[in-house]
Design an enzyme around this catalytic site. Structure first.
Site, PDB file in Angstrom:
ATOM      1  N   THR A   1       0.944  -1.099   0.128  1.00 13.66           N
ATOM      2  CA  THR A   1       0.049   0.119   0.114  1.00 13.66           C
ATOM      3  C   THR A   1       0.835   1.196  -0.092  1.00 13.66           C
ATOM      4  O   THR A   1       2.032   1.304   0.586  1.00 13.66           O
ATOM      5  CB  THR A   1      -0.849  -0.174   1.206  1.00 13.66           C
ATOM      6  OG1 THR A   1      -1.173   1.176   1.396  1.00 13.66           O
ATOM      7  CG2 THR A   1      -0.042  -0.396   2.430  1.00 13.66           C
TER       8      THR A   1
ATOM      9  N   TYR B   1      -1.630  -0.497  11.197  1.00 15.22           N
ATOM     10  CA  TYR B   1      -1.768  -1.175   9.737  1.00 15.22           C
ATOM     11  C   TYR B   1      -0.721  -0.722   8.891  1.00 15.22           C
ATOM     12  O   TYR B   1       0.057  -1.734   8.441  1.00 15.22           O
ATOM     13  CB  TYR B   1      -3.221  -0.548   9.046  1.00 15.22           C
ATOM     14  CG  TYR B   1      -2.995  -0.935   7.708  1.00 15.22           C
ATOM     15  CD1 TYR B   1      -3.342  -2.326   7.081  1.00 15.22           C
ATOM     16  CD2 TYR B   1      -3.116  -0.022   6.492  1.00 15.22           C
ATOM     17  CE1 TYR B   1      -3.219  -2.658   5.871  1.00 15.22           C
ATOM     18  CE2 TYR B   1      -3.215  -0.426   5.189  1.00 15.22           C
ATOM     19  CZ  TYR B   1      -3.254  -1.697   4.839  1.00 15.22           C
ATOM     20  OH  TYR B   1      -3.455  -1.840   3.511  1.00 15.22           O
TER      21      TYR B   1
ATOM     22  N   LYS C   1       2.319  -3.264   7.221  1.00 15.41           N
ATOM     23  CA  LYS C   1       2.417  -3.504   5.813  1.00 15.41           C
ATOM     24  C   LYS C   1       4.043  -3.013   5.598  1.00 15.41           C
ATOM     25  O   LYS C   1       4.636  -3.842   4.659  1.00 15.41           O
ATOM     26  CB  LYS C   1       1.635  -2.647   5.159  1.00 15.41           C
ATOM     27  CG  LYS C   1       0.288  -2.987   5.062  1.00 15.41           C
ATOM     28  CD  LYS C   1      -0.206  -4.563   4.585  1.00 15.41           C
ATOM     29  CE  LYS C   1       0.078  -4.604   3.120  1.00 15.41           C
ATOM     30  NZ  LYS C   1      -0.471  -5.912   2.681  1.00 15.41           N
TER      31      LYS C   1
HETATM   32  N1  LIG Z   1      -8.091  -1.652  -0.305  1.00 14.99           N
HETATM   33  C1  LIG Z   1      -7.261  -0.892  -0.453  1.00 14.99           C
HETATM   34  O1  LIG Z   1      -7.640   0.198  -0.976  1.00 14.99           O
HETATM   35  C2  LIG Z   1      -5.750  -1.292  -0.766  1.00 14.99           C
HETATM   36  C3  LIG Z   1      -4.803  -0.426  -1.444  1.00 14.99           C
HETATM   37  C4  LIG Z   1      -3.443  -0.887  -1.228  1.00 14.99           C
HETATM   38  C5  LIG Z   1      -3.081  -2.214  -1.016  1.00 14.99           C
HETATM   39  N2  LIG Z   1      -4.181  -2.852  -0.418  1.00 14.99           N
HETATM   40  C6  LIG Z   1      -3.691  -4.292   0.310  1.00 14.99           C
HETATM   41  O2  LIG Z   1      -4.285  -5.248  -0.671  1.00 14.99           O
HETATM   42  C7  LIG Z   1      -4.512  -6.473  -0.050  1.00 14.99           C
HETATM   43  C8  LIG Z   1      -6.093  -6.862  -0.244  1.00 14.99           C
HETATM   44  O3  LIG Z   1      -6.458  -5.631   0.633  1.00 14.99           O
HETATM   45  P1  LIG Z   1      -8.158  -5.807   0.438  1.00 14.99           P
HETATM   46  O4  LIG Z   1      -8.698  -4.488   0.490  1.00 14.99           O
HETATM   47  O5  LIG Z   1      -8.800  -6.561  -0.778  1.00 14.99           O
HETATM   48  O6  LIG Z   1      -8.613  -6.572   1.885  1.00 14.99           O
HETATM   49  P2  LIG Z   1      -9.532  -7.273   2.512  1.00 14.99           P
HETATM   50  O7  LIG Z   1      -9.588  -7.049   3.871  1.00 14.99           O
HETATM   51  O8  LIG Z   1     -11.050  -6.893   1.488  1.00 14.99           O
HETATM   52  O9  LIG Z   1      -9.379  -8.861   2.237  1.00 14.99           O
HETATM   53  C9  LIG Z   1      -8.254  -9.426   2.908  1.00 14.99           C
HETATM   54  C10 LIG Z   1      -8.398 -11.011   2.585  1.00 14.99           C
HETATM   55  O10 LIG Z   1      -7.432 -11.567   3.351  1.00 14.99           O
HETATM   56  C11 LIG Z   1      -7.901 -12.926   4.000  1.00 14.99           C
HETATM   57  N3  LIG Z   1      -6.922 -13.170   5.229  1.00 14.99           N
HETATM   58  C12 LIG Z   1      -6.817 -12.342   6.236  1.00 14.99           C
HETATM   59  N4  LIG Z   1      -6.090 -12.856   7.234  1.00 14.99           N
HETATM   60  C13 LIG Z   1      -5.786 -14.214   6.617  1.00 14.99           C
HETATM   61  C14 LIG Z   1      -4.939 -15.230   7.020  1.00 14.99           C
HETATM   62  N5  LIG Z   1      -4.180 -15.012   8.113  1.00 14.99           N
HETATM   63  N6  LIG Z   1      -4.718 -16.254   6.086  1.00 14.99           N
HETATM   64  C15 LIG Z   1      -5.425 -16.285   4.872  1.00 14.99           C
HETATM   65  N7  LIG Z   1      -6.358 -15.371   4.658  1.00 14.99           N
HETATM   66  C16 LIG Z   1      -6.377 -14.209   5.452  1.00 14.99           C
HETATM   67  C17 LIG Z   1      -9.146 -12.275   4.531  1.00 14.99           C
HETATM   68  O11 LIG Z   1     -10.313 -13.274   4.993  1.00 14.99           O
HETATM   69  C18 LIG Z   1      -9.785 -11.438   3.249  1.00 14.99           C
HETATM   70  O12 LIG Z   1     -10.308 -12.521   2.134  1.00 14.99           O
HETATM   71  C19 LIG Z   1      -3.895  -6.093   1.306  1.00 14.99           C
HETATM   72  O13 LIG Z   1      -2.434  -6.620   1.589  1.00 14.99           O
HETATM   73  C20 LIG Z   1      -3.859  -4.678   1.526  1.00 14.99           C
HETATM   74  O14 LIG Z   1      -2.856  -4.188   2.340  1.00 14.99           O
HETATM   75  C21 LIG Z   1      -5.502  -2.746  -0.408  1.00 14.99           C
END
Ligand SMILES: NC(=O)c1ccc[n+]([C@@H]2O[C@H](COP(=O)([O-])OP(=O)(O)OC[C@H]3O[C@@H](n4cnc5c(N)ncnc54)[C@H](O)[C@@H]3O)[C@@H](O)[C@H]2O)c1
Length: 377
Positions: free
Chosen positions: A144, A170, A174
């Protein structure tokens, strides 16, 4: 070209599910195995469209389970890990940081250890397939822009060389995971790439995040909470444009490389909320069926949705501004987002209105019952 075998962690989450659908459509010969613990944010119903595909497999499990991950890498002859799994909500990290350290730091380290042990340390790597196919491997880490900290109004946007300065539990977790990924490349030669993306929005986003929250609250006539003065700035990207960026990093990115993915699309929170209010008001005004489906929406009662805006106490340590400089991605990989903010938001609204069963189930938790019925648990 030989087909790839992907392990997508967190593939039942918001971005992961979009990525799975994107990948199966763009690379129909590839195998996609999802590993997801189905925490509150994971929703197997988001993967329903992939369930019948013979190249798709869902595994309910935790990235902290080293034996499980190693077994999957071997049995499925995985050559590409796309690591999304994380605790992802800043507000939750403020109230309960432990889960963030556990999943984001220890969990990422477990994934790296498994990849090293199977891809680098095994006497015979499963990627040789016994026949010495020589297929390479790749560990792609999804991160992120929040690792770079907060910007002032006139600061230049984050580049890949911006020093890390995470401010929330958070973003700190990361950042730690990013450093571990880097270290496994430099120390052990693991073939890694990392992408740092700005805020995403689009289909399948869990309704605790700003854009789906605002949209659903308007439909239900509920207050639209805005932190502080509403002037915090985020750089927004339609989720499919993020998936396209990861695809390019996987195909063309340099091993060990870091890529910022973004769309040069900075918006204050209050402007976003006002835009969504306007678009939902217009949609309801143009479609009497919507007014019947959502009688509590202000537009169904002849009012404007922005009357629901309510300012609330600011989030602790709230970063003021994030902005991504995505020039490296553009010049090195040929990346360009396809959606503007307005087209992306319109698509998101259309998707939400067409997928009421999905978000209703997510909101009341009954999707777990639905899953039992649909897939036998
Ligand atoms: N949402 C955003 O705007 C954004 C922006 C940049 C980066 N990211 C990164 O992208 C990735 C996905 O983000 P998102 O918004 O889809 O998150 P989200 O919370 O919607 O999804 C996370 C998923 O990970 C699974 N999970 C959590 N802990 C787990 C574990 N211990 N073992 C297996 N599965 C597990 C959850 O069940 C869920 O399905 C993350 O790494 C986040 O840091 C998100």
């Amino acid at each position: 070209m030989q087909s790839a075998h992907l392990l997508v962690t967190g593939g039942a989450g918001f971005i992961g599910a979009n990525f799975v659908h994107y990948w199966l459509a763009q690379h129909p010969c590839d195998r996609v195995v999802v590993l997801d613990a189905l925490t509150y944010a994971g929703n197997r119903a988001s993967l329903a469209a992939a369930e019948g595909n013979p190249n798709f497999r869902f595994v309910h499990g935790n990235i902290l389970d080293l034996g499980l991950v190693e077994g999957l890498l071997r049995d499925e002859k995985i050559d590409t890990i796309v690591h999304f799994a994380a605790e992802s909500h800043v507000d939750r990290s403020i109230h309960g940081p432990d889960a963030f350290i556990e999943t984001n730091v220890v969990g990422t380290h477990t994934m790296l250890k498994a990849a090293k042990s199977v891809w680098l340390d095994s006497v015979q790597s499963p990627l040789d397939g016994g026949g010495g196919s020589g297929r390479g491997h790749r560990f792609h880490h999804v991160s992120t822009d929040e690792v770079y900290g907060s910007l002032g109004p006139d600061d230049p946007a984050f580049t890949e060389d911006t020093p890390y300065a995470p401010n929330s539990p958070y973003s700190a977790s990361k950042a730690a995971s990013d450093h571990l990924v880097r270290a496994y490349h430099h120390t052990y030669g693991l073939q890694v790439t990392t992408s740092n993306c700005s805020n995403n929005y689009g289909p399948y986003q869990f309704p605790e995040k700003l854009i789906p929250l605002v949209l659903l609250n308007i439909l239900h006539g509920k207050a639209l909470p805005i932190y502080g003065d509403g002037k915090n700035i985020r750089d927004w990207l339609y989720v499919e444009d993020h998936c396209r960026g990861i695809d390019l990093v996987l195909q063309r990115g340099a091993v060990g490389g870091v890529y910022n993915i973004g769309g040069h699309n900075e918006w204050t929170n209050i402007d976003i909320v006002t835009l969504i209010c306007r678009l939902v008001d217009e949609a309801i005004a143009q479609d009497p069926v919507l007014a019947q489906r959502f009688p509590q929406a202000p537009a169904a009662q002849g009012k404007a949705a922005d009357s629901l805006i309510t300012y609330v106490k600011d989030r602790l340590g709230h970063d003021r501004r994030y902005a991504i400089d995505a020039r490296k991605c553009r010049t090195e990989l040929g990346y360009a987002p396809q959606e503007s903010f307005e087209t992306g938001i319109r698509k998101t609204i259309v998707w939400m209105l067409a997928n009421e069963a999905w978000w209703r189930a997510v909101m009341d938790g009954s999707y777990r019952d639905w899953l039992d019925r649909q897939y036998g648990g």
